[in-house]
Design an enzyme around this catalytic site. Sequence first.
Site, mmCIF file in Angstrom:
data_model
loop_
_atom_site.group_PDB
_atom_site.id
_atom_site.type_symbol
_atom_site.label_atom_id
_atom_site.label_comp_id
_atom_site.label_asym_id
_atom_site.label_seq_id
_atom_site.Cartn_x
_atom_site.Cartn_y
_atom_site.Cartn_z
ATOM 1 N N GLY A 1 -7.697 7.840 1.756
ATOM 2 C CA GLY A 1 -7.899 9.276 1.588
ATOM 3 C C GLY A 1 -6.643 10.059 1.915
ATOM 4 O O GLY A 1 -5.540 9.506 1.901
ATOM 5 N N GLU B 1 0.361 13.030 -4.173
ATOM 6 C CA GLU B 1 0.797 12.673 -5.525
ATOM 7 C C GLU B 1 1.090 11.181 -5.689
ATOM 8 O O GLU B 1 1.061 10.660 -6.794
ATOM 9 C CB GLU B 1 2.041 13.480 -5.909
ATOM 10 C CG GLU B 1 1.716 14.933 -6.232
ATOM 11 C CD GLU B 1 2.984 15.771 -6.299
ATOM 12 O OE1 GLU B 1 3.899 15.375 -7.051
ATOM 13 O OE2 GLU B 1 3.054 16.804 -5.598
ATOM 14 N N HIS C 1 -0.782 8.728 -4.420
ATOM 15 C CA HIS C 1 -2.083 8.212 -4.848
ATOM 16 C C HIS C 1 -2.396 8.664 -6.275
ATOM 17 O O HIS C 1 -2.962 7.915 -7.068
ATOM 18 C CB HIS C 1 -3.202 8.706 -3.925
ATOM 19 C CG HIS C 1 -3.027 8.347 -2.488
ATOM 20 N ND1 HIS C 1 -2.660 9.275 -1.537
ATOM 21 C CD2 HIS C 1 -3.159 7.174 -1.830
ATOM 22 C CE1 HIS C 1 -2.592 8.689 -0.347
ATOM 23 N NE2 HIS C 1 -2.884 7.402 -0.498
ATOM 24 N N GLN D 1 -7.649 -1.848 10.628
ATOM 25 C CA GLN D 1 -6.203 -1.990 10.450
ATOM 26 C C GLN D 1 -5.400 -1.109 11.398
ATOM 27 O O GLN D 1 -4.191 -1.050 11.308
ATOM 28 C CB GLN D 1 -5.808 -1.755 8.990
ATOM 29 C CG GLN D 1 -5.919 -0.330 8.488
ATOM 30 C CD GLN D 1 -5.744 -0.248 6.975
ATOM 31 O OE1 GLN D 1 -6.573 -0.733 6.203
ATOM 32 N NE2 GLN D 1 -4.658 0.356 6.546
ATOM 33 N N GLY E 1 0.675 1.067 -4.029
ATOM 34 C CA GLY E 1 1.987 1.701 -4.079
ATOM 35 C C GLY E 1 3.054 0.835 -3.417
ATOM 36 O O GLY E 1 2.800 0.219 -2.377
ATOM 37 N N GLN E 2 4.241 0.824 -3.983
ATOM 38 C CA GLN E 2 5.387 0.075 -3.444
ATOM 39 C C GLN E 2 5.836 0.658 -2.108
ATOM 40 O O GLN E 2 6.534 0.007 -1.352
ATOM 41 C CB GLN E 2 6.522 0.073 -4.478
ATOM 42 C CG GLN E 2 7.812 -0.580 -4.029
ATOM 43 C CD GLN E 2 7.634 -2.049 -3.646
ATOM 44 O OE1 GLN E 2 6.723 -2.726 -4.109
ATOM 45 N NE2 GLN E 2 8.495 -2.545 -2.767
ATOM 46 N N GLN F 1 2.670 -4.649 2.655
ATOM 47 C CA GLN F 1 1.264 -4.744 2.252
ATOM 48 C C GLN F 1 1.148 -5.330 0.847
ATOM 49 O O GLN F 1 0.275 -6.162 0.572
ATOM 50 C CB GLN F 1 0.631 -3.351 2.304
ATOM 51 C CG GLN F 1 -0.756 -3.267 1.693
ATOM 52 C CD GLN F 1 -1.378 -1.896 1.889
ATOM 53 O OE1 GLN F 1 -1.799 -1.550 2.982
ATOM 54 N NE2 GLN F 1 -1.444 -1.101 0.834
ATOM 55 N N VAL G 1 6.543 7.491 -4.837
ATOM 56 C CA VAL G 1 6.660 8.894 -5.275
ATOM 57 C C VAL G 1 7.260 9.684 -4.114
ATOM 58 O O VAL G 1 6.847 9.516 -2.960
ATOM 59 C CB VAL G 1 5.280 9.466 -5.675
ATOM 60 C CG1 VAL G 1 5.392 10.947 -6.018
ATOM 61 C CG2 VAL G 1 4.696 8.685 -6.844
ATOM 62 N N SER H 1 3.603 10.618 1.949
ATOM 63 C CA SER H 1 2.774 9.851 2.873
ATOM 64 C C SER H 1 1.745 10.774 3.488
ATOM 65 O O SER H 1 2.048 11.932 3.779
ATOM 66 C CB SER H 1 3.632 9.241 3.986
ATOM 67 O OG SER H 1 2.802 8.797 5.050
#
Lengths: 284, 284
Positions: free
Chosen positions: B31, B35, B37, B61, B148-149, B154, B177, B186
Amino acid sequence: MKLCQTTADLQEEVALAKAAGKSIGLVPTMGALHEGHGSLIAAARKENELVIVSVFVNPTQFGPGEDLEAYPRTLEADCILAGKMGADIVFAPAAKEMYPSADMTWVEVTGHITKVLCGRSRPIHFRGVTTVVSKLFNLAQPDRAYFGQKDAQQVQVIKRMVKDLFFYVQLRIMPIVREADGLAKSSRNTYLSQEERTAGLILSKSLRYAEELFKQGERDSSRIAAETAKLIGSEPLSEIDYVEIYELPDLKPVAGDITGSCLLAVAVRFGTTRLIDNVILEVE
Amino acid sequence: MKLCQTTADLQEEVALAKAAGKSIGLVPTMGALHEGHGSLIAAARKENELVIVSVFVNPTQFGPGEDLEAYPRTLEADCILAGKMGADIVFAPAAKEMYPSADMTWVEVTGHITKVLCGRSRPIHFRGVTTVVSKLFNLAQPDRAYFGQKDAQQVQVIKRMVKDLFFYVQLRIMPIVREADGLAKSSRNTYLSQEERTAGLILSKSLRYAEELFKQGERDSSRIAAETAKLIGSEPLSEIDYVEIYELPDLKPVAGDITGSCLLAVAVRFGTTRLIDNVILEVE
């Protein structure tokens, strides 16, 4: 019947079946198939359009000093029996196929469910089982998977894993298949000498005795366990690992009287061979 | 757009989509969508008939003392953004839905891939990630899943898990992004004071500098890491957790010169906020 020896081979067959809208039944085994496995395959045949039997002696569920090397490997006979019982595919991969990375991804059910009974003397066993079964579930994408009640704790551990990880699979648990004299069918029975095999009958005999006590109204779990252990102990060749009663499905200790559904499970050595057997005691 | 708050709800939607032969794209998130996501959701929209965005702040986590409680929860805004980017379903379960048992079934990638970089200061982090992603894969049964990179380690850990466990899913990894000034997007950027936010620009600046060195022919991994760390260290508000280079895909240490494809990853605190960023250095 088709023999698949690589994961890619199996995945191709599964993709074809899925594209054709076929239901898939999976019977995970370590091979050395006997009538117990046969009953699982027959059940899968009845309920699914594609039946996959995996034959894989999974190294990660054997501890140091256990019988990984000695475990019977009889692929040719397994294929014949599997085919006869209705399997469409026998999946018999090499270890390298199932464990492609040097480091490992483990699937592990924690808590007392994996620590009691066999989990006590075989601390890494169930982690190996849940890891390989996860891989098989993802490879075969079964609608239904078939396991024998003989491995009663394994059944509860896999049920927990399926629930926790939301595997899309229906678990079908089949009753223990026994020899005419009562000995539960097991691939490990072939290890037994004639003398040990006869001695091994004390397991089914003692479980039937416990069931009888229970039917006659005995509810005290300690007393039932003690009576069962006493009868097994009367056989000189037996060496008890455990004779214990736990609540189903979580394998929690029974406090005093049995009220719901309980598992009476035994593990006993005869010479170097360790046999397991069990019965469910259920208050109606 | 439909909001599913229980696993049963989601499973029903997935079963309908599967029965209709629809392809499924999954975007797992915690959540606080931004941008970054949004780019994942847009990519999923392009390639799939049903797009599921999960919004779940996964407790397993987070380690003790980490920001589980403080982590931004903005479900209403998330639903609006997800819908705008093309999501069909937002799956936002309670923790009890995702973790139904008191004891746990864990999915864990072992070895150095989970021990280096963030794994060193966050020892249980990736076990939580792989466990929840396994659950999400089984629930949503995606054909493609989008990550996402930005979370470079991960990505490698999930790739390993998918390979080891034979998940039937295609992983789609989308580029980082950034804000106009270079700061990687982030959800944790909202924690930063204005001063810290400005200081945080040193991350993207230092990674661009490292890229430049690499383009100019520098191949010595220690020198590149040291130069990057030096530039980050020049920012008084920065407190470096790590600045390190590892080989892809296994995150093995680089011995001397960079030859193949490597990850330069940084984790740096600004006040109480820990930011990560990375760049891939690849010899053509």
